[in-house]
Design a protein around this motif. Structure first.
Motif: not given
Length: 55
Positions: A9-30
């Motif tokens: 993960d550190e290697f990927l992060n150092d080389n410009g990759h997003d290593v955070e786990q993605q989750t749903w974004e919230e938009d009003y009630n959706k």
């Protein structure tokens, strides 16, 4: 002590990759898919547009 995943993960992060786990974004009630932007009911567990599933 750092695990192999931490080092990778550190290697990927150092080389410009997003290593955070993605989750749903919230938009009003959706929920919004972070991959394609599709809107879903709050009870959704999988994106019906692109098939994305949170990890």
């Amino acid at each position: 002590m750092a695990t192999a995943n931490d080092i990778f993960d550190e290697f990927l992060n150092d080389n410009g990759h997003d290593v955070e786990q993605q989750t749903w974004e919230e938009d009003y009630n959706k929920k919004r898919c972070p991959e394609c932007g599709g809107l879903h009911e709050m009870s959704a567990v999988e994106c019906s547009v692109c098939g994305w599933v949170p990890e």
